[in-house]
Design a protein around this motif. Structure first.
Motif, PDB file in Angstrom:
ATOM      1  N   MET A   1      34.841  10.913 -10.921  1.00 21.56           N
ATOM      2  CA  MET A   1      35.809  10.721 -12.010  1.00 21.56           C
ATOM      3  C   MET A   1      35.106  10.553 -13.349  1.00 21.56           C
ATOM      4  O   MET A   1      35.633  10.932 -14.390  1.00 21.56           O
ATOM      5  N   ILE A   2      33.896   9.978 -13.344  1.00 24.08           N
ATOM      6  CA  ILE A   2      33.175   9.739 -14.592  1.00 24.08           C
ATOM      7  C   ILE A   2      32.936  11.041 -15.339  1.00 24.08           C
ATOM      8  O   ILE A   2      33.126  11.131 -16.560  1.00 24.08           O
ATOM      9  N   THR A   3      32.540  12.080 -14.604  1.00 22.28           N
ATOM     10  CA  THR A   3      32.309  13.386 -15.229  1.00 22.28           C
ATOM     11  C   THR A   3      33.609  13.974 -15.775  1.00 22.28           C
ATOM     12  O   THR A   3      33.642  14.535 -16.874  1.00 22.28           O
ATOM     13  N   ASP A   4      34.677  13.825 -14.999  1.00 20.26           N
ATOM     14  CA  ASP A   4      35.973  14.381 -15.409  1.00 20.26           C
ATOM     15  C   ASP A   4      36.550  13.689 -16.637  1.00 20.26           C
ATOM     16  O   ASP A   4      37.387  14.265 -17.341  1.00 20.26           O
ATOM     17  N   LEU A   5      36.118  12.432 -16.895  1.00 19.50           N
ATOM     18  CA  LEU A   5      36.591  11.721 -18.079  1.00 19.50           C
ATOM     19  C   LEU A   5      36.246  12.468 -19.359  1.00 19.50           C
ATOM     20  O   LEU A   5      36.992  12.422 -20.342  1.00 19.50           O
ATOM     21  N   PHE A   6      35.107  13.150 -19.357  1.00 17.19           N
ATOM     22  CA  PHE A   6      34.665  13.892 -20.541  1.00 17.19           C
ATOM     23  C   PHE A   6      35.288  15.285 -20.613  1.00 17.19           C
ATOM     24  O   PHE A   6      35.128  15.987 -21.602  1.00 17.19           O
ATOM     25  N   TYR A   8      38.768  16.049 -19.145  1.00 16.51           N
ATOM     26  CA  TYR A   8      40.224  16.024 -19.219  1.00 16.51           C
ATOM     27  C   TYR A   8      40.703  14.874 -20.097  1.00 16.51           C
ATOM     28  O   TYR A   8      40.369  13.710 -19.861  1.00 16.51           O
ATOM     29  N   SER A   9      41.506  15.224 -21.091  1.00 17.30           N
ATOM     30  CA  SER A   9      41.995  14.200 -22.018  1.00 17.30           C
ATOM     31  C   SER A   9      42.957  13.236 -21.339  1.00 17.30           C
ATOM     32  O   SER A   9      42.978  12.048 -21.657  1.00 17.30           O
ATOM     33  N   PHE A  10      43.759  13.729 -20.370  1.00 19.78           N
ATOM     34  CA  PHE A  10      44.730  12.842 -19.728  1.00 19.78           C
ATOM     35  C   PHE A  10      44.040  11.736 -18.938  1.00 19.78           C
ATOM     36  O   PHE A  10      44.554  10.629 -18.813  1.00 19.78           O
ATOM     37  N   LEU A  11      42.829  12.024 -18.420  1.00 21.03           N
ATOM     38  CA  LEU A  11      42.070  11.001 -17.713  1.00 21.03           C
ATOM     39  C   LEU A  11      41.552   9.936 -18.679  1.00 21.03           C
ATOM     40  O   LEU A  11      41.544   8.742 -18.360  1.00 21.03           O
ATOM     41  N   ARG A  12      41.128  10.375 -19.850  1.00 20.04           N
ATOM     42  CA  ARG A  12      40.667   9.415 -20.870  1.00 20.04           C
ATOM     43  C   ARG A  12      41.818   8.513 -21.296  1.00 20.04           C
ATOM     44  O   ARG A  12      41.648   7.307 -21.451  1.00 20.04           O
ATOM     45  N   TYR A  13      42.991   9.108 -21.494  1.00 16.06           N
ATOM     46  CA  TYR A  13      44.160   8.315 -21.875  1.00 16.06           C
ATOM     47  C   TYR A  13      44.504   7.295 -20.790  1.00 16.06           C
ATOM     48  O   TYR A  13      44.788   6.125 -21.079  1.00 16.06           O
ATOM     49  N   ALA A  14      44.478   7.743 -19.525  1.00 17.11           N
ATOM     50  CA  ALA A  14      44.805   6.850 -18.419  1.00 17.11           C
ATOM     51  C   ALA A  14      43.786   5.723 -18.302  1.00 17.11           C
ATOM     52  O   ALA A  14      44.152   4.569 -18.033  1.00 17.11           O
ATOM     53  N   PHE A  15      42.517   6.041 -18.515  1.00 21.72           N
ATOM     54  CA  PHE A  15      41.467   5.024 -18.413  1.00 21.72           C
ATOM     55  C   PHE A  15      41.613   3.979 -19.513  1.00 21.72           C
ATOM     56  O   PHE A  15      41.512   2.772 -19.265  1.00 21.72           O
ATOM     57  N   ILE A  16      41.865   4.439 -20.738  1.00 22.97           N
ATOM     58  CA  ILE A  16      42.074   3.502 -21.854  1.00 22.97           C
ATOM     59  C   ILE A  16      43.279   2.623 -21.583  1.00 22.97           C
ATOM     60  O   ILE A  16      43.239   1.399 -21.786  1.00 22.97           O
ATOM     61  N   ALA A  17      44.363   3.249 -21.110  1.00 25.78           N
ATOM     62  CA  ALA A  17      45.576   2.490 -20.811  1.00 25.78           C
ATOM     63  C   ALA A  17      45.318   1.453 -19.728  1.00 25.78           C
ATOM     64  O   ALA A  17      45.774   0.306 -19.822  1.00 25.78           O
ATOM     65  N   PHE A 130      56.329   4.381  -9.632  1.00 24.16           N
ATOM     66  CA  PHE A 130      55.012   3.981  -9.138  1.00 24.16           C
ATOM     67  C   PHE A 130      53.872   4.296 -10.101  1.00 24.16           C
ATOM     68  O   PHE A 130      52.712   4.071  -9.766  1.00 24.16           O
ATOM     69  N   GLY A 131      54.194   4.806 -11.283  1.00 21.74           N
ATOM     70  CA  GLY A 131      53.154   5.114 -12.255  1.00 21.74           C
ATOM     71  C   GLY A 131      52.508   6.466 -11.994  1.00 21.74           C
ATOM     72  O   GLY A 131      52.686   7.075 -10.938  1.00 21.74           O
ATOM     73  N   SER A 132      51.725   6.931 -12.966  1.00 24.94           N
ATOM     74  CA  SER A 132      51.055   8.223 -12.832  1.00 24.94           C
ATOM     75  C   SER A 132      49.845   8.276 -13.757  1.00 24.94           C
ATOM     76  O   SER A 132      49.875   7.741 -14.864  1.00 24.94           O
ATOM     77  N   ILE A 133      48.783   8.932 -13.285  1.00 23.75           N
ATOM     78  CA  ILE A 133      47.592   9.094 -14.111  1.00 23.75           C
ATOM     79  C   ILE A 133      47.849  10.102 -15.225  1.00 23.75           C
ATOM     80  O   ILE A 133      47.415   9.918 -16.366  1.00 23.75           O
ATOM     81  N   SER A 134      48.575  11.158 -14.909  1.00 25.74           N
ATOM     82  CA  SER A 134      48.787  12.232 -15.885  1.00 25.74           C
ATOM     83  C   SER A 134      49.939  11.957 -16.838  1.00 25.74           C
ATOM     84  O   SER A 134      50.152  12.720 -17.785  1.00 25.74           O
ATOM     85  N   ALA A 135      50.698  10.876 -16.623  1.00 24.55           N
ATOM     86  CA  ALA A 135      51.882  10.614 -17.448  1.00 24.55           C
ATOM     87  C   ALA A 135      51.546   9.989 -18.792  1.00 24.55           C
ATOM     88  O   ALA A 135      52.364   9.988 -19.706  1.00 24.55           O
ATOM     89  N   VAL A 136      50.352   9.440 -18.944  1.00 24.05           N
ATOM     90  CA  VAL A 136      49.981   8.734 -20.174  1.00 24.05           C
ATOM     91  C   VAL A 136      49.631   9.743 -21.258  1.00 24.05           C
ATOM     92  O   VAL A 136      48.723  10.566 -21.095  1.00 24.05           O
TER      93      VAL A 136
END
Length: 287
Positions: A1-6, A8-17, A130-136
């Motif tokens: 996931m660490i590599t994908d953070l750089f 995909y923007s939706f992953l960065r948003y989800a991580f910050i959230a 139940f929430g979503s990673i891509s919804a943020v």
């Protein structure tokens, strides 16, 4: 996931959230639990779902709402519900807990109606529950950061007053504290935190993130500040760890986050059982 953070923007948003919510939810949850208002989070989360589903319903017929982030109307409904809860508590002075099932029932009823009336939401229903990673989205991030900043500001400015009110409400009223104003302000903040946390955790599980880290911290801390600190630590472990596992397993993050929070509580209670941690009574630290 660490590599994908750089990547995909939706992953960065989800991580910050996740990081911000993991801090904010246990912070306000410490006051909620001490005031014995844990179930209020469930009532407000269901009203937030009603607001979100209403916004999605309106989006099918009104152009303005079709492009509007449904979390905005959900947050507004959550705040109004918080004020409604405070009004109901005043109406049922000797049965204040009745305000919670009343508001929760209204939220579930309204949600069911708007969901049934809508023909094809722009987002899947499981995302709301139940929430979503891509919804943020980016707008969600700004809203989450704004709510977190406002919550932290309120806690810093009114820390002693809220602490006094949480541990001894009757004495706080006698001493001249504006208890009604503080209670309304507190409910307002709780409503905001619950509304923005739903993107990651979901409607059905958001109250767990507010209460479970605090429940674990209460097993061994001896002061309220320690409770807040350890609640935030446990909240961050649950949200960040849950987000990573949810991404790797391709499941809704809310369930994984809550299960991690339950596991943290179980580990703490096991440590207490083995004598590695000792339960202490949280003291009031007011001057």
């Amino acid at each position: 996931m660490i590599t994908d953070l750089f990547t995909y923007s939706f992953l960065r948003y989800a991580f910050i959230a996740a990081v911000v919510i993991g801090f904010t939810a246990p912070l306000i949850g410490s006051f909620v639990v001490v005031r014995r208002m844990s179930l209020i989070a469930d009532a407000l989360s269901h009203m937030t779902l009603a607001g979100i589903s209403f916004s999605l319903f309106l989006g099918q017929y009104i152009l303005l709402f079709s492009d509007l982030n449904p979390l905005y109307l959900g947050t507004l409904v959550s705040v109004l519900a918080a004020l409604g809860l405070n009004w109901l508590r005043g109406k049922y002075v000797h049965f204040q807990e009745l305000s919670i099932p009343i508001m929760m029932s209204a939220g579930m009823g309204l949600s069911a109606i708007f969901i049934s009336l809508s023909r094809g939401f722009s987002i899947d229903l499981s995302t709301l529950l139940f929430g979503s990673i891509s919804a943020v989205s980016l707008s969600d991030i700004w809203m989450i950061l704004a709510v977190a900043g406002f919550t932290l500001l309120i806690i810093i400015v009114f820390y002693k007053q809220l602490l006094f009110l949480s541990f001894d409400e009757e004495q706080a009223k006698v001493s001249g504290l504006p208890s009604t104003m503080l209670h309304v302000l507190f409910m307002f903040v709780v409503a905001l935190v619950i509304a923005v946390s739903m993107r990651i955790v979901g409607t059905l599980l958001v109250s767990s993130l507010i209460t479970l880290p605090v429940a674990a911290a209460l097993r061994f801390t001896s002061s309220f500040k320690q409770t807040i600190l350890w609640s935030i630590v446990f909240g961050e472990v649950a949200t960040i760890g849950g987000l990573i596992l949810a991404y790797e397993l391709d499941v809704a993050p809310g369930g994984v986050i809550v299960l991690l929070a339950v596991m943290i509580l179980a580990v703490v209670m096991l440590a207490e059982r083995l004598g590695l941690a000792r339960k202490k009574e949280v003291r009031y630290e007011g001057n």
